[in-house]
Each structure stands twice: as structure tokens, then as C-alpha cells.
Scaffold this motif. Sequence first.
Motif, PDB file in Angstrom:
ATOM      1  N   GLY A  84      37.470  46.668  41.808  1.00 13.65           N
ATOM      2  CA  GLY A  84      38.813  46.770  42.356  1.00 13.65           C
ATOM      3  C   GLY A  84      39.321  45.437  42.861  1.00 13.65           C
ATOM      4  N   VAL A  85      38.467  44.730  43.594  1.00 14.52           N
ATOM      5  CA  VAL A  85      38.845  43.415  44.116  1.00 14.52           C
ATOM      6  C   VAL A  85      39.036  42.431  42.959  1.00 14.52           C
ATOM      7  CG1 VAL A  85      38.053  41.445  45.483  1.00 14.52           C
ATOM      8  CG2 VAL A  85      37.805  43.780  46.374  1.00 14.52           C
ATOM      9  N   TRP A  86      38.110  42.429  42.010  1.00 16.99           N
ATOM     10  CA  TRP A  86      38.185  41.503  40.870  1.00 16.99           C
ATOM     11  C   TRP A  86      39.454  41.733  40.060  1.00 16.99           C
ATOM     12  CZ3 TRP A  86      34.777  41.726  35.908  1.00 16.99           C
ATOM     13  CH2 TRP A  86      34.886  40.524  35.195  1.00 16.99           C
ATOM     14  N   CYS A  87      39.770  42.985  39.771  1.00 18.22           N
ATOM     15  CA  CYS A  87      40.975  43.289  38.996  1.00 18.22           C
ATOM     16  C   CYS A  87      42.248  42.930  39.759  1.00 18.22           C
ATOM     17  CB  CYS A  87      40.995  44.760  38.598  1.00 18.22           C
ATOM     18  SG  CYS A  87      39.768  45.176  37.337  1.00 18.22           S
ATOM     19  N   THR A  88      42.198  42.933  41.081  1.00 19.35           N
ATOM     20  CA  THR A  88      43.358  42.574  41.889  1.00 19.35           C
ATOM     21  C   THR A  88      43.561  41.063  41.942  1.00 19.35           C
ATOM     22  OG1 THR A  88      43.110  44.566  43.235  1.00 19.35           O
ATOM     23  CG2 THR A  88      44.392  42.765  44.190  1.00 19.35           C
ATOM     24  N   VAL A  89      42.479  40.328  42.126  1.00 19.29           N
ATOM     25  CA  VAL A  89      42.617  38.878  42.282  1.00 19.29           C
ATOM     26  C   VAL A  89      42.641  38.125  40.949  1.00 19.29           C
ATOM     27  CG1 VAL A  89      41.600  38.894  44.596  1.00 19.29           C
ATOM     28  CG2 VAL A  89      40.150  38.420  42.613  1.00 19.29           C
ATOM     29  N   ALA A  90      42.146  38.735  39.881  1.00 21.70           N
ATOM     30  CA  ALA A  90      42.123  38.075  38.572  1.00 21.70           C
ATOM     31  C   ALA A  90      42.608  39.030  37.475  1.00 21.70           C
ATOM     32  CB  ALA A  90      40.723  37.567  38.265  1.00 21.70           C
ATOM     33  N   PRO A  91      43.830  39.559  37.604  1.00 24.78           N
ATOM     34  CA  PRO A  91      44.287  40.556  36.633  1.00 24.78           C
ATOM     35  C   PRO A  91      44.396  40.027  35.207  1.00 24.78           C
ATOM     36  CG  PRO A  91      46.107  39.872  38.028  1.00 24.78           C
ATOM     37  CD  PRO A  91      44.862  39.279  38.607  1.00 24.78           C
ATOM     38  N   ASP A  92      44.742  38.749  35.036  1.00 23.63           N
ATOM     39  CA  ASP A  92      44.856  38.214  33.676  1.00 23.63           C
ATOM     40  C   ASP A  92      43.502  38.179  32.983  1.00 23.63           C
ATOM     41  OD1 ASP A  92      47.681  37.752  33.718  1.00 23.63           O
ATOM     42  OD2 ASP A  92      47.294  36.025  35.018  1.00 23.63           O
ATOM     43  N   THR A  93      42.491  37.713  33.688  1.00 24.33           N
ATOM     44  CA  THR A  93      41.146  37.635  33.123  1.00 24.33           C
ATOM     45  C   THR A  93      40.581  39.018  32.823  1.00 24.33           C
ATOM     46  OG1 THR A  93      40.737  35.625  34.389  1.00 24.33           O
ATOM     47  CG2 THR A  93      38.800  36.785  33.551  1.00 24.33           C
TER      48      THR A  93
END
Length: 122
Positions: free
Chosen positions: A17-26
Motif C-alpha cells: 500500500g505504501v509502495w503503490c502510494t509513493v511510487a505509483p508510476d513504477t
Amino acid sequence: MVTIYLWLNAVMYVGLGVWCTVAPDTTSRSLGFAFTKPGARSEYITVYGGMEFGLGVFFLLCALNSAWRDAGLLFGLTLYGGLAIWRIYTFLTIEGIAGFPRVAIVLEIALFLAAVVLWLRR
């Protein structure tokens, strides 16, 4: 073992959840998503960030509260059962699936089978 299963899910979903929020393009590119409009980016961050984070918090609360462990385990069983069935369906009906979905199917089936075993042993 149920507590370990719940903790694993909590860490995995909070992290995703945190990863998808802070790095949505990647993260979206690893799934093959393209943001064609601002609303698409918003939806991705909301669902892949917010919903996954919320799932992680739920699993965490179930891991911390012994009275909720059966509910958390049953939720994992139904969640991964649905994901595994739909993922298998897409692999059977859509050609050329590559990338993250190939990892996800293994993980979802493994987490579903672990939940089944833990449910039957409780």
C-alpha cells in the motif's frame, strides 16, 4: 501459525500500500497499467495504495487480537480463494500474460492453500 500468517499478510499489504502510494508510476508499470488521465492515477493510488494499506491494517489488528484471529484467517481464505480463482481464469482465457501476474498467481495460490490448512487445523 495463524498469527504468523496474519503478520505476513499485514506486512505485505501495508508495504504494498505504501509502495503503490509513493511510487505509483513504477508499481503500475510492473502491472502493465498506464495512466491516461489524472483520474486513473487517483484510482490506482486509492485502490492499490489505500485499499491494500487498509487490508494490511486489518490483518495486523487480527494478528494482535486473539479474538479476531479466526476472522482474519477466514478473510485471508476467502480473499486468496477469490484472487486465485480469478487469476487462474485469466491465465486460461487471456494470452500473453507476463510480468508481475506470473509472480502473483504463485503467491495467491500459496497463501490460499496456507489459509485452508490453517483453517482445517484450528
